[in-house]
Design a protein around this motif. Sequence first.
Motif, PDB file in Angstrom:
ATOM      1  N   GLY A 165       0.760  -1.166   0.183  1.00  0.00           N
ATOM      2  CA  GLY A 165       0.041  -0.090  -0.018  1.00  0.00           C
ATOM      3  C   GLY A 165       1.000   1.291   0.000  1.00  0.00           C
ATOM      4  N   GLU A 166       1.989   1.017   0.457  1.00  0.00           N
ATOM      5  CA  GLU A 166       3.224   2.134   0.636  1.00  0.00           C
ATOM      6  C   GLU A 166       4.353   1.601  -0.160  1.00  0.00           C
ATOM      7  OE1 GLU A 166       2.391   5.261   1.203  1.00  0.00           O
ATOM      8  OE2 GLU A 166       0.216   4.853   1.848  1.00  0.00           O
ATOM      9  N   GLU A 167       5.595   2.094   0.391  1.00  0.00           N
ATOM     10  CA  GLU A 167       6.596   1.758  -0.339  1.00  0.00           C
ATOM     11  C   GLU A 167       6.957   0.232   0.019  1.00  0.00           C
ATOM     12  OE1 GLU A 167       9.822   4.911   1.273  1.00  0.00           O
ATOM     13  OE2 GLU A 167       7.692   5.046   2.108  1.00  0.00           O
ATOM     14  N   THR A 184       0.122  -5.489   6.957  1.00  0.00           N
ATOM     15  CA  THR A 184      -0.473  -4.586   6.233  1.00  0.00           C
ATOM     16  C   THR A 184       0.482  -2.970   6.847  1.00  0.00           C
ATOM     17  OG1 THR A 184      -2.520  -3.030   5.747  1.00  0.00           O
ATOM     18  CG2 THR A 184      -2.310  -4.092   8.012  1.00  0.00           C
ATOM     19  N   GLN A 185       0.458  -2.292   5.590  1.00  0.00           N
ATOM     20  CA  GLN A 185       1.428  -1.054   5.736  1.00  0.00           C
ATOM     21  C   GLN A 185       0.212   0.082   6.201  1.00  0.00           C
ATOM     22  OE1 GLN A 185       2.963  -1.135   2.029  1.00  0.00           O
ATOM     23  NE2 GLN A 185       5.016  -0.871   2.913  1.00  0.00           N
ATOM     24  N   THR A 186      -1.060  -0.197   5.333  1.00  0.00           N
ATOM     25  CA  THR A 186      -2.147   0.721   5.702  1.00  0.00           C
ATOM     26  C   THR A 186      -3.297  -0.028   5.403  1.00  0.00           C
ATOM     27  OG1 THR A 186      -3.045   2.473   4.333  1.00  0.00           O
ATOM     28  CG2 THR A 186      -1.463   1.003   3.185  1.00  0.00           C
ATOM     29  N   PHE A 208       2.069  -1.969  10.000  1.00  0.00           N
ATOM     30  CA  PHE A 208       3.768  -2.612  10.375  1.00  0.00           C
ATOM     31  C   PHE A 208       4.489  -1.950   8.939  1.00  0.00           C
ATOM     32  CE2 PHE A 208       0.541  -5.137  11.679  1.00  0.00           C
ATOM     33  CZ  PHE A 208       0.695  -5.642  12.982  1.00  0.00           C
ATOM     34  N   ARG A 209       5.675  -1.568   9.493  1.00  0.00           N
ATOM     35  CA  ARG A 209       6.721  -1.064   8.215  1.00  0.00           C
ATOM     36  C   ARG A 209       7.847  -1.672   8.862  1.00  0.00           C
ATOM     37  NH1 ARG A 209       4.142   4.375   6.054  1.00  0.00           N
ATOM     38  NH2 ARG A 209       1.950   3.508   6.103  1.00  0.00           N
ATOM     39  N   ALA A 210       8.672  -2.195   8.185  1.00  0.00           N
ATOM     40  CA  ALA A 210       9.796  -2.736   8.105  1.00  0.00           C
ATOM     41  C   ALA A 210      10.957  -1.504   8.007  1.00  0.00           C
ATOM     42  CB  ALA A 210      10.462  -3.790   7.162  1.00  0.00           C
ATOM     43  N   GLY A 424       6.620  17.500  13.877  1.00  0.00           N
ATOM     44  CA  GLY A 424       6.978  16.714  12.870  1.00  0.00           C
ATOM     45  C   GLY A 424       5.503  16.392  12.104  1.00  0.00           C
ATOM     46  N   GLU A 425       5.774  15.247  11.192  1.00  0.00           N
ATOM     47  CA  GLU A 425       4.383  14.870  10.289  1.00  0.00           C
ATOM     48  C   GLU A 425       3.558  13.776  11.430  1.00  0.00           C
ATOM     49  OE1 GLU A 425       5.276  12.544   6.930  1.00  0.00           O
ATOM     50  OE2 GLU A 425       3.284  11.386   7.321  1.00  0.00           O
ATOM     51  N   ILE A 426       2.408  14.226  11.611  1.00  0.00           N
ATOM     52  CA  ILE A 426       1.395  13.343  12.053  1.00  0.00           C
ATOM     53  C   ILE A 426       0.392  12.554  11.238  1.00  0.00           C
ATOM     54  CG2 ILE A 426       1.738  14.173  14.645  1.00  0.00           C
ATOM     55  CD1 ILE A 426      -1.010  15.535  14.170  1.00  0.00           C
ATOM     56  N   LEU A 472      -3.770   8.787  10.291  1.00  0.00           N
ATOM     57  CA  LEU A 472      -3.183   9.766  11.243  1.00  0.00           C
ATOM     58  C   LEU A 472      -2.281   8.805  12.254  1.00  0.00           C
ATOM     59  CD1 LEU A 472      -4.055  12.457  13.766  1.00  0.00           C
ATOM     60  CD2 LEU A 472      -4.278  10.078  14.830  1.00  0.00           C
ATOM     61  N   GLY A 473      -1.137   8.738  12.808  1.00  0.00           N
ATOM     62  CA  GLY A 473      -0.356   8.171  13.427  1.00  0.00           C
ATOM     63  C   GLY A 473      -0.443   8.226  14.977  1.00  0.00           C
ATOM     64  N   VAL A 474      -1.050   7.224  15.502  1.00  0.00           N
ATOM     65  CA  VAL A 474      -1.663   7.471  16.960  1.00  0.00           C
ATOM     66  C   VAL A 474      -0.264   7.909  17.834  1.00  0.00           C
ATOM     67  CG1 VAL A 474      -2.576   6.441  18.827  1.00  0.00           C
ATOM     68  CG2 VAL A 474      -3.653   6.157  16.825  1.00  0.00           C
TER      69      VAL A 474
HETATM   70  O1  4AD Z   1       2.063   8.985   5.509  1.00  0.00           O
HETATM   71  P1  4AD Z   1       1.662   7.653   5.495  1.00  0.00           P
HETATM   72  O2  4AD Z   1       2.759   6.704   5.069  1.00  0.00           O
HETATM   73  O3  4AD Z   1       0.337   7.327   4.725  1.00  0.00           O
HETATM   74  C1  4AD Z   1      -0.458   6.178   4.591  1.00  0.00           C
HETATM   75  O4  4AD Z   1      -0.196   5.192   5.167  1.00  0.00           O
HETATM   76  C2  4AD Z   1      -1.606   6.498   3.829  1.00  0.00           C
HETATM   77  N1  4AD Z   1      -1.935   5.290   3.223  1.00  0.00           N
HETATM   78  C3  4AD Z   1      -2.741   6.786   4.714  1.00  0.00           C
HETATM   79  C4  4AD Z   1      -3.853   7.361   4.090  1.00  0.00           C
HETATM   80  O5  4AD Z   1      -4.224   8.168   3.222  1.00  0.00           O
HETATM   81  N2  4AD Z   1      -4.965   6.611   4.330  1.00  0.00           N
HETATM   82  O6  4AD Z   1       1.225   7.353   7.367  1.00  0.00           O
HETATM   83  C5  4AD Z   1       0.441   7.959   7.649  1.00  0.00           C
HETATM   84  C6  4AD Z   1       0.817   8.268   9.228  1.00  0.00           C
HETATM   85  C7  4AD Z   1       2.000   9.258   9.287  1.00  0.00           C
HETATM   86  O7  4AD Z   1       1.772  10.626   9.236  1.00  0.00           O
HETATM   87  C8  4AD Z   1       2.694   8.952  10.748  1.00  0.00           C
HETATM   88  O8  4AD Z   1       1.809   9.853  11.685  1.00  0.00           O
HETATM   89  C9  4AD Z   1       2.477   7.609  10.544  1.00  0.00           C
HETATM   90  O9  4AD Z   1       1.320   7.182   9.952  1.00  0.00           O
HETATM   91  N3  4AD Z   1       3.452   6.689  10.251  1.00  0.00           N
HETATM   92  C10 4AD Z   1       4.162   6.280  11.273  1.00  0.00           C
HETATM   93  N4  4AD Z   1       4.406   6.441  13.079  1.00  0.00           N
HETATM   94  C11 4AD Z   1       5.363   5.688  13.652  1.00  0.00           C
HETATM   95  N5  4AD Z   1       6.173   4.692  12.949  1.00  0.00           N
HETATM   96  C12 4AD Z   1       6.246   4.780  11.671  1.00  0.00           C
HETATM   97  N6  4AD Z   1       7.181   3.828  11.090  1.00  0.00           N
HETATM   98  C13 4AD Z   1       5.058   5.454  10.936  1.00  0.00           C
HETATM   99  N7  4AD Z   1       5.211   5.604   9.498  1.00  0.00           N
HETATM  100  C14 4AD Z   1       3.999   6.352   9.239  1.00  0.00           C
END
Ligand code: 4AD
Length: 502
Positions: A165-167, A184-186, A208-210, A424-426, A472-474
Amino acid sequence: MKNSFTRICDLSNFVDKEVILAGWLYKGRSSGKVQFLVLRDGTGLCQCVIEKGNVPDGLFEQLKHLGQESSLTITGTVRADERSVGGYELAVTNAQIISPADGYPITPKSHGIDFLLKHRHLHFRSQRQWCIGKIRHTVIDAIRRFFNDNGFILIDTPILTATAGEEEQTLFEVDYFGSPLYLTQTGQLHLESAAMSFGKVYCFGPTFRAERSKTRRHLTEFWMVEPEVAFIDLDGLLELAENFVSFIVAQVLQNNKNELVTLEADIASLKNIKPPFYRLTYTEVVNILTSRKTRDFLAGQLKELQDQKQQLEARIGELETQQAGQIKQWQKDKITAELIELRTALAETDTKIENNPKHAELAHRFRWGKDLGGSDETIISQMHDKPVFVTHYPKQAKAFYMKADGDNEKVVLNFDLLAPAGFGEIIGGSMREDDHDLLVARIGEQGLAVENYEWYLDLRKYGSVPHGGFGLGVERTIAWLTAQKHIRQCIPFPRMMDKVYI
Ligand code: 4AD
């Protein structure tokens, strides 16, 4: 054991009445004929005052030697006392030790983070982790409430998925009966399918992201909430996101004032979190990063850090001299605890001093087309007192599903939300490419196998509509709200690239 005990958080209803509390010994001290035991029951702390003669002599002695985190029940009369932790104390008439604890490893003095992570199962009981846990509870409750009250339907998307779903580089592979599947990444792609059924949907679960980065912002398992809406545009998404984030902040301010105070969070700044948030395009951000203003801003920051370093060194020197002198053991312990904290702060300041010129250089040399790096986001977020939306990133730097801007095909209709004060990014979000052929081309351009996305492409064949959403990352949100430097404190059992402790 029937739970008929009074909860510490309810003591205000029992002034001058006799109650029985049940909990754990948080700390205790004795001054001969009086003992002060602070009891922790999961809802708060209460000082219990035991005067010799008011309880049997044998019990008085037992309590005097009771170890930290022993479990017990305490009977007594509730007294209002402003000076006491929580505002009430107990005049003890009886107690029953349930299970004595000896040599509890986490003492009130400071411990290094490695030690605390190894003892996470116990560290949960500390005031700081307890406060963060309560705030996490409010954040998650607010997330569900916001979407449930605004016409969104909860959809549980799968944890085991067949596609990225992502990289692709951050996929965790699982052996699924001899074939590969991924954690799942998303939930986004599946959620898009649900949005075409219900209109407004959200999913909320672990992702989950490696990630091969050991930064303070990355976990390999984190919780993400993702709304997805049919018939919306980018402005609509930004409005949804700012209302959503403002609601979470308001709920935490309303429900967790005491916890925020204990954690030394910036309550005044949080009160300022109301729509509208700042809106900048990526191109505007690049202009800011490469400007004189940013260079001056970072130079000012370096000066402040150097002053901070000097003050920390001076204080450390003072304490080391005091410690070498003739002082009591408890005074030595107190100084040791303060020194641990000061040395940690000094090491962090040194790192920031070392990084400042590197980050200044990266910002200065930033060229249009790259994704923003962590330090670039930090700079922009430090320059603002409210969250900042950064929109319209270069297409080349972003995921295949993002919709290109009709007015400028080089950029996509997306946004990141940067929390203020350097957090930074949330949030990351976008409009989705809803044209079948353009999406096929994007999948191909990114080297992904089109056949894996047949079902996703179907959504563009049968009644495709403009739609979008965000995630949104919790943990990052909690880190921002509670002023934690590292997001590992914001999840009960953190999973990081280099370590999984418990
Ligand atoms: O920007 P990301 O990668 O967006 C997505 O996954 C989209 N598919 C979401 C969507 O449009 N439905 O990740 C979204 C948020 C980031 O802004 C961050 O808050 C959190 O997920 N995030 C992480 N939090 C903790 N550890 C990581 N490795 C994170 N990667 C992303």
